[in-house]
Design a protein around this motif. Structure first.
Motif, PDB file in Angstrom:
ATOM      1  N   ALA A  39       0.119 -20.653  47.878  1.00 10.91           N
ATOM      2  CA  ALA A  39       1.386 -20.378  48.558  1.00 10.91           C
ATOM      3  C   ALA A  39       1.504 -18.921  48.988  1.00 10.91           C
ATOM      4  N   LEU A  40       0.938 -17.997  48.213  1.00  9.75           N
ATOM      5  CA  LEU A  40       1.070 -16.572  48.494  1.00  9.75           C
ATOM      6  C   LEU A  40      -0.115 -16.055  49.283  1.00  9.75           C
ATOM      7  N   LEU A  41       0.147 -15.145  50.225  1.00 10.93           N
ATOM      8  CA  LEU A  41      -0.914 -14.556  51.039  1.00 10.93           C
ATOM      9  C   LEU A  41      -1.910 -13.793  50.181  1.00 10.93           C
ATOM     10  N   ARG A  42      -1.398 -13.071  49.182  1.00 11.11           N
ATOM     11  CA  ARG A  42      -2.285 -12.304  48.302  1.00 11.11           C
ATOM     12  C   ARG A  42      -3.274 -13.228  47.587  1.00 11.11           C
ATOM     13  N   THR A  43      -2.775 -14.346  47.114  1.00 16.08           N
ATOM     14  CA  THR A  43      -3.633 -15.314  46.427  1.00 16.08           C
ATOM     15  C   THR A  43      -4.676 -15.885  47.379  1.00 16.08           C
ATOM     16  N   LYS A  44      -4.262 -16.162  48.602  1.00 16.09           N
ATOM     17  CA  LYS A  44      -5.199 -16.669  49.605  1.00 16.09           C
ATOM     18  C   LYS A  44      -6.330 -15.672  49.840  1.00 16.09           C
ATOM     19  N   VAL A  45      -5.988 -14.391  49.953  1.00 14.16           N
ATOM     20  CA  VAL A  45      -7.000 -13.354  50.210  1.00 14.16           C
ATOM     21  C   VAL A  45      -7.977 -13.254  49.042  1.00 14.16           C
ATOM     22  N   ILE A  46      -7.439 -13.252  47.816  1.00 13.54           N
ATOM     23  CA  ILE A  46      -8.301 -13.144  46.632  1.00 13.54           C
ATOM     24  C   ILE A  46      -9.263 -14.321  46.551  1.00 13.54           C
ATOM     25  N   LEU A  47      -8.736 -15.521  46.735  1.00 11.38           N
ATOM     26  CA  LEU A  47      -9.579 -16.719  46.671  1.00 11.38           C
ATOM     27  C   LEU A  47     -10.598 -16.744  47.810  1.00 11.38           C
ATOM     28  N   GLY A  48     -10.191 -16.268  48.988  1.00 11.58           N
ATOM     29  CA  GLY A  48     -11.127 -16.194  50.110  1.00 11.58           C
ATOM     30  C   GLY A  48     -12.282 -15.253  49.825  1.00 11.58           C
ATOM     31  N   VAL A  49     -11.975 -14.121  49.213  1.00 15.35           N
ATOM     32  CA  VAL A  49     -13.027 -13.152  48.857  1.00 15.35           C
ATOM     33  C   VAL A  49     -13.963 -13.750  47.810  1.00 15.35           C
ATOM     34  N   ILE A  50     -13.385 -14.450  46.822  1.00 12.09           N
ATOM     35  CA  ILE A  50     -14.217 -15.088  45.791  1.00 12.09           C
ATOM     36  C   ILE A  50     -15.143 -16.128  46.422  1.00 12.09           C
ATOM     37  N   THR A  51     -14.619 -16.896  47.378  1.00  6.85           N
ATOM     38  CA  THR A  51     -15.441 -17.912  48.058  1.00  6.85           C
ATOM     39  C   THR A  51     -16.605 -17.259  48.789  1.00  6.85           C
ATOM     40  N   LEU A  52     -16.338 -16.184  49.511  1.00  6.94           N
ATOM     41  CA  LEU A  52     -17.407 -15.474  50.228  1.00  6.94           C
ATOM     42  C   LEU A  52     -18.433 -14.901  49.252  1.00  6.94           C
ATOM     43  N   ALA A  53     -17.952 -14.394  48.103  1.00  6.81           N
ATOM     44  CA  ALA A  53     -18.867 -13.855  47.092  1.00  6.81           C
ATOM     45  C   ALA A  53     -19.768 -14.959  46.529  1.00  6.81           C
ATOM     46  N   LEU A  54     -19.197 -16.141  46.322  1.00 10.34           N
ATOM     47  CA  LEU A  54     -20.000 -17.261  45.827  1.00 10.34           C
ATOM     48  C   LEU A  54     -21.059 -17.664  46.838  1.00 10.34           C
ATOM     49  N   TRP A  55     -20.690 -17.693  48.118  1.00 13.38           N
ATOM     50  CA  TRP A  55     -21.676 -18.008  49.154  1.00 13.38           C
ATOM     51  C   TRP A  55     -22.764 -16.941  49.204  1.00 13.38           C
ATOM     52  N   GLY A  56     -22.357 -15.685  48.981  1.00 17.63           N
ATOM     53  CA  GLY A  56     -23.354 -14.621  48.921  1.00 17.63           C
ATOM     54  C   GLY A  56     -24.319 -14.824  47.765  1.00 17.63           C
ATOM     55  N   GLY A  57     -23.781 -15.293  46.630  1.00 18.27           N
ATOM     56  CA  GLY A  57     -24.646 -15.578  45.485  1.00 18.27           C
ATOM     57  C   GLY A  57     -25.629 -16.690  45.778  1.00 18.27           C
ATOM     58  N   VAL A  58     -25.172 -17.732  46.477  1.00 22.45           N
ATOM     59  CA  VAL A  58     -26.068 -18.827  46.868  1.00 22.45           C
ATOM     60  C   VAL A  58     -27.178 -18.301  47.773  1.00 22.45           C
ATOM     61  N   ALA A  59     -26.803 -17.449  48.728  1.00 20.94           N
ATOM     62  CA  ALA A  59     -27.796 -16.873  49.644  1.00 20.94           C
ATOM     63  C   ALA A  59     -28.818 -16.031  48.887  1.00 20.94           C
ATOM     64  N   ALA A  60     -28.343 -15.253  47.893  1.00 23.27           N
ATOM     65  CA  ALA A  60     -29.251 -14.416  47.107  1.00 23.27           C
ATOM     66  C   ALA A  60     -30.228 -15.263  46.309  1.00 23.27           C
ATOM     67  N   ILE A  61     -29.726 -16.355  45.708  1.00 22.27           N
ATOM     68  CA  ILE A  61     -30.609 -17.254  44.955  1.00 22.27           C
ATOM     69  C   ILE A  61     -31.654 -17.861  45.884  1.00 22.27           C
ATOM     70  N   TYR A  62     -31.192 -18.310  47.054  1.00 21.00           N
ATOM     71  CA  TYR A  62     -32.101 -18.944  48.013  1.00 21.00           C
ATOM     72  C   TYR A  62     -33.205 -17.984  48.457  1.00 21.00           C
TER      73      TYR A  62
END
Length: 557
Positions: free
Chosen positions: A353-376
């Motif tokens: 519901a909150l913009l701040r929460t959306k931004v934090i979760l979006g950053v976490i999602t991008l970080a997780l994708w970065g981790g997948v790329a690093a593993i690959y």
């Protein structure tokens, strides 16, 4: 998705996760174990496998009958103890004589009985949490989440089985090769020529085989591989300990759901819902609807549980043991974990519901994708595979696709268009047929098992054929299994909840026994014929359930 769920759901789900992790670690290597150790043919091995699965899923019927008398919690506790004894016996290294076989079959019997006491009754307690009107609308979503938790344990199981197997083989200067156990047994049975030539080639690559003749090497390899599998079975004992700790540490969260109809009617002090009163006609109508659903799920489980039988043999004998390109990430469990988590954070980003929460979760999602790329990027260009590795895809897809499934059905529910549980089951059968169609196409042009004579095919298909099949079968499973369990917990007459949940598992048991039919036909039909048989059964089951849809839907009203 997780909002406004009772705490008891999470406690029961986590307790089940630990138990399922051990069970699926064992199941990932069981068929490979009995073929490697005892030299059983595909027909005999799949027969043993299917009888065991049938027993595992039939025993909850008796567990339900007992629980309706003494209580669900008592049966769950007893089940954990019996299962532990079974896994412990299976972990003991034995010879290939009658003592070894008796120990194995005795262990399987204990695991079956223990699972029968544990599995269905734990799920009945989950259903009881939602008899409270406050949570009633969350029932379907709760069973989807519960089912997801089961598959978190199952997702890690094949990787654990692989790690344990490879570790103990390496300790003895050996490594795993899919065709070696069959070659070793053929050598011990007096084979010569091509068999001995292939054995010599493989033995020359293993330090532990230095200076051995092929008979001694064959004996050594069968013994050490069997022992490595024994250590894999011991993992189940450890995982059960964690389940016990979670179950008792959080018992206060769900203790009010550990009450059967007899206990509830005899104890007015229990703060829970009143037992729903049904007329004899209503009870008969509900039981009839449940029996019709049970008749259909028999054929789904017959098809679905080929994953540990003919699909494992297909992975061993017809599928490349090397993964290339982007497919490699699918065989790194931590890469799969990060992908699964990123799907949840992505969904939460849009739901916040909150913009701040959306931004934090979006950053976490991008970080997780970065981790997948690093593993690959850190992975070798070729990844060696074991046949059991493919069994991690189904639970991974269940975990990853559960929020997708909940979002789709949540949207449809908001529009008043969500399909009923019986309709979802019918759709699941159609999707299952599509899954085996993919495998049929991938099998075209391959030699029949009879032509292979126990060898690995010279022509190996891409792992993506099996991965794609598992993906589509998972869609079918999400439509059928959690919805079916939810349907049983909702429709079953209160006095027969334990029995009806046991009947759900009994129907699953019959399907699991029928798993052996494709195995018995394995050396008699071309590959496409095996998969076409399963397609036909799925389509006929879908046709049947749609033909009785009105009767099923009326039972829920």
């Amino acid at each position: 998705m997780f909002k406004n769920q009772p705490k008891g759901l999470y406690a029961l789900a986590l307790a089940n996760t630990g138990e399922r992790f051990g069970y699926y670690t064992m199941l990932a290597i069981f068929l490979l174990f009995i073929q490697a150790k005892f030299g059983f043919s595909a027909a005999v091995a799949t027969q043993i496998y299917s009888i065991f699965l049938a027993a595992v899923y039939f025993m909850p019927l008796f567990g339900g009958i007992l629980a309706d008398r003494i209580g669900f919690g008592k049966c769950v506790t007893l089940g954990i103890l019996v299962m532990f004894a079974g896994y412990f016996c299976l972990a003991i290294p034995t010879g290939v004589d009658w003592v070894g076989k008796a120990t194995m079959f005795g262990a399987l019997a204990l695991i079956s009985i223990g699972t029968g006491l544990f599995k269905g009754n734990l799920q009945v307690m989950v259903g009881n949490l939602y008899d409270n009107p406050k949570y009633a609308s969350k029932r379907d979503a709760a069973f989807s989440l519960f089912y997801m938790a089961i598959n978190i344990g199952a997702m890690f199981a094949p990787s654990m089985a692989k790690s344990v197997t490879n570790y103990f083989l390496k300790q003895n200067g050996l490594f795993y090769d899919a065709g070696l156990p069959s070659l070793a047994h053929q050598c011990l049975n007096g084979a010569s020529g091509e068999v001995i030539e292939k054995l010599s080639t493989l033995a020359s690559q293993m330090p532990g085989a230095a200076g051995m003749d092929m008979t001694s090497f064959s004996t050594l390899y069968i013994e050490k591989l069997s022992n490595a599998y024994n250590y894999g079975f011991a993992v189940a004992c450890i995982s059960l300990v964690f389940s016990v700790i979670i179950y008792y540490a959080c018992r206060s969260w769900f203790k009010h759901a550990d009450v059967n109809a007899r206990q509830e009617s005899g104890n007015k002090a229990v703060e829970t819902h009143m037992v729903e009163e049904l007329t004899p006609q209503q009870s008969r109508s509900r039981i009839t609807a449940l029996l019709l659903v049970f008749a259909v799920v028999v054929f789904f489980w017959m098809a679905f549980h080929q994953n540990g039988a003919t699909m494992t043999i297909f992975a061993r004998d017809y599928t490349s043991s090397i993964a290339h390109g982007f497919t490699r990430i699918g065989f790194n469990i931590w890469g799969l974990v990060l992908i699964a988590i990123s799907i949840y954070t992505l969904f939460s980003t849009f739901q916040a519901a909150l913009l701040r929460t959306k931004v934090i979760l979006g950053v976490i999602t991008l970080a997780l994708w970065g981790g997948v790329a690093a593993i690959y990027l850190s992975m070798p260009t070729e990844v060696a595979l074991l046949p059991s590795d493919f069994q991690q895809f189904n639970p991974f897809f269940v975990v990853a696709l559960t929020p997708v499934s909940l979002a789709i059905f949540g949207f449809l529910a908001s529009k008043g268009k969500e399909p009923s549980a019986p309709r979802k089951i019918g759709l699941g059968m159609l999707v299952a047929a599509l899954g085996f169609l993919i495998l049929t196409i991938g099998s075209c042009g391959l030699m029949s098992p009879r032509e292979l004579h126990g060898m690995v095919s010279d022509v190996l298909v891409s792992p993506n054929w099996l991965i794609s099949t598992y993906l589509v079968l998972t869609f079918a499973e999400l439509l059928l299994s959690p919805m079916g369990i939810s349907f049983v917990s909702k429709v079953a007459p209160p006095k027969y909840k334990g029995v009806m949940m046991g009947c759900w598992f009994a129907a699953t048991a019959v399907g699991n026994y029928l798993v052996s039919i494709p195995g018995l036909l394995w050396d008699k039909l071309p590959l496409w014929g095996i998969w076409t048989l399963l397609i036909t059964l799925c389509l006929l089951s879908a046709l049947f359930i749609f033909s009785v849809m009105k009767k099923l839907e009326s039972a829920t009203k």
